[in-house]
Scaffold this motif. Structure first.
Motif, PDB file in Angstrom:
ATOM      1  N   UNK A  36       0.796  -1.224   0.000  1.00 33.82           N
ATOM      2  CA  UNK A  36       0.000   0.000   0.000  1.00 33.82           C
ATOM      3  C   UNK A  36       0.825   1.268   0.000  1.00 33.82           C
ATOM      4  N   UNK A  37       1.945   1.237  -0.682  1.00 36.42           N
ATOM      5  CA  UNK A  37       2.842   2.403  -0.715  1.00 36.42           C
ATOM      6  C   UNK A  37       2.277   3.520  -1.593  1.00 36.42           C
ATOM      7  N   UNK A  38       2.806   4.724  -1.379  1.00 33.51           N
ATOM      8  CA  UNK A  38       2.457   5.894  -2.178  1.00 33.51           C
ATOM      9  C   UNK A  38       3.749   6.609  -2.548  1.00 33.51           C
ATOM     10  N   UNK A  39       3.807   7.087  -3.772  1.00 32.61           N
ATOM     11  CA  UNK A  39       4.964   7.865  -4.234  1.00 32.61           C
ATOM     12  C   UNK A  39       4.425   9.087  -4.950  1.00 32.61           C
ATOM     13  N   UNK A  40       4.900  10.267  -4.580  1.00 36.06           N
ATOM     14  CA  UNK A  40       4.496  11.505  -5.236  1.00 36.06           C
ATOM     15  C   UNK A  40       5.743  12.231  -5.707  1.00 36.06           C
ATOM     16  N   UNK A  41       5.570  13.101  -6.665  1.00 41.35           N
ATOM     17  CA  UNK A  41       6.717  13.869  -7.124  1.00 41.35           C
ATOM     18  C   UNK A  41       6.384  14.768  -8.285  1.00 41.35           C
ATOM     19  N   UNK A  42       7.411  15.475  -8.728  1.00 39.31           N
ATOM     20  CA  UNK A  42       7.325  16.365  -9.882  1.00 39.31           C
ATOM     21  C   UNK A  42       8.497  16.043 -10.791  1.00 39.31           C
ATOM     22  N   UNK A  43       8.235  16.088 -12.088  1.00 35.76           N
ATOM     23  CA  UNK A  43       9.278  15.825 -13.070  1.00 35.76           C
ATOM     24  C   UNK A  43       9.220  16.920 -14.117  1.00 35.76           C
ATOM     25  N   UNK A  44      10.367  17.534 -14.412  1.00 32.66           N
ATOM     26  CA  UNK A  44      10.414  18.549 -15.455  1.00 32.66           C
ATOM     27  C   UNK A  44      10.103  17.902 -16.802  1.00 32.66           C
ATOM     28  N   UNK A  45       9.260  18.549 -17.583  1.00 32.26           N
ATOM     29  CA  UNK A  45       8.908  18.027 -18.909  1.00 32.26           C
ATOM     30  C   UNK A  45      10.170  17.882 -19.763  1.00 32.26           C
ATOM     31  N   UNK A  46      11.121  18.781 -19.595  1.00 31.30           N
ATOM     32  CA  UNK A  46      12.373  18.729 -20.359  1.00 31.30           C
ATOM     33  C   UNK A  46      13.149  17.439 -20.087  1.00 31.30           C
ATOM     34  N   UNK A  47      12.942  16.802 -18.917  1.00 28.16           N
ATOM     35  CA  UNK A  47      13.659  15.581 -18.571  1.00 28.16           C
ATOM     36  C   UNK A  47      12.965  14.311 -19.059  1.00 28.16           C
ATOM     37  N   UNK A  48      11.775  14.466 -19.641  1.00 29.48           N
ATOM     38  CA  UNK A  48      11.064  13.296 -20.143  1.00 29.48           C
ATOM     39  C   UNK A  48      11.675  12.836 -21.461  1.00 29.48           C
ATOM     40  N   UNK A  49      11.340  11.637 -21.857  1.00 24.13           N
ATOM     41  CA  UNK A  49      11.869  11.036 -23.075  1.00 24.13           C
ATOM     42  C   UNK A  49      11.483  11.843 -24.315  1.00 24.13           C
ATOM     43  N   UNK A  50      12.348  11.872 -25.337  1.00 20.34           N
ATOM     44  CA  UNK A  50      12.029  12.585 -26.582  1.00 20.34           C
ATOM     45  C   UNK A  50      10.719  12.144 -27.237  1.00 20.34           C
ATOM     46  N   UNK A  51      10.255  10.930 -26.963  1.00 19.39           N
ATOM     47  CA  UNK A  51       8.984  10.498 -27.552  1.00 19.39           C
ATOM     48  C   UNK A  51       7.822  11.356 -27.039  1.00 19.39           C
ATOM     49  N   UNK A  52       7.960  11.958 -25.855  1.00 18.19           N
ATOM     50  CA  UNK A  52       6.954  12.896 -25.350  1.00 18.19           C
ATOM     51  C   UNK A  52       7.153  14.246 -26.032  1.00 18.19           C
ATOM     52  N   UNK A  53       8.393  14.677 -26.161  1.00 17.82           N
ATOM     53  CA  UNK A  53       8.710  15.989 -26.736  1.00 17.82           C
ATOM     54  C   UNK A  53       8.237  16.108 -28.183  1.00 17.82           C
ATOM     55  N   UNK A  54       8.158  15.000 -28.911  1.00 19.50           N
ATOM     56  CA  UNK A  54       7.757  15.033 -30.324  1.00 19.50           C
ATOM     57  C   UNK A  54       6.390  15.663 -30.532  1.00 19.50           C
ATOM     58  N   UNK A  55       5.522  15.618 -29.541  1.00 14.04           N
ATOM     59  CA  UNK A  55       4.166  16.152 -29.664  1.00 14.04           C
ATOM     60  C   UNK A  55       4.024  17.551 -29.072  1.00 14.04           C
TER      61      UNK A  55
END
Length: 187
Positions: A36-55
């Motif tokens: 029953x763990x929980x993980x929260x956080x924030x990730x910069x869009x610039x650090x996401x994979x290029x497959x996200x950046x393509x759109x």
């Protein structure tokens, strides 16, 4: 050793700064769910994979996420991922950047056997299920949710760019052209 550097070899010859390498968030999804763990956080869009950046029109902003593990009513390990992010995407009409706010939620059931997964998916077409792996990359899961949540062809309600208006005005009305052709053919 310098601050922020990670030693990647036993001999000390390979020092890398974390911002220059992929930084996955790895979990054991079954243990995460059962405990029953929980993980929260924030990730910069610039650090996401290029497959996200393509759109995207640019890579500004950050994605907020919450991952909650549980066991469903059938005692199956279950993950709930919520992602909230505001992105700049290109308008498909005028090609100018526009803001798209995504709030997605994925309820994922983990299976240990492909046949049981397929049987459950056949029984419940809306079931989102995957085979349990010993290790899961939460960042890749977040990227998948963002990609699936983006509209196929985002468009402004009303595009107000001068270039679009000029293009509309420069283009002759096809019915007016047809009328001219019919008039000249009859003369």
């Amino acid at each position: 050793m310098g601050e922020g550097l990670i030693l990647l070899t036993k001999t000390g010859g390979g020092l890398y700064h974390p911002s220059f390498m992929s930084n996955p968030i790895l979990i054991d999804p079954v243990a995460f769910a059962r405990e029953g763990r929980t993980r929260t956080g924030k990730i910069a869009v610039a650090e996401l994979d290029p497959r996200v950046h393509d759109s995207l029109a640019d890579t500004s902003g950050e994605a907020e996420f919450v991952l909650v593990g549980s066991v469903d009513r059938l005692r199956r390990p279950h993950l709930t991922l919520t992602v909230n992010v505001t992105l700049n995407v290109p308008c498909q009409r005028c090609l100018e950047a526009m803001t798209e706010t995504l709030s997605t939620r994925a309820d994922i059931v983990l299976f240990f056997d492909q046949e049981k997964l397929e049987a459950a998916a056949t029984e419940d077409e809306e079931l989102d299920a995957i085979l349990a792996e010993p290790e899961m990359d939460v960042i890749a899961l977040i990227e998948d949710e963002i990609i699936m949540g983006l509209p196929f062809a985002p468009k402004h309600e009303v595009c107000g760019t001068e270039a679009l208006e000029r293009a509309k005005n420069d283009k002759p009305n096809p019915f007016a052209v047809l009328a001219k052709l019919k008039k000249s053919a009859s003369e």
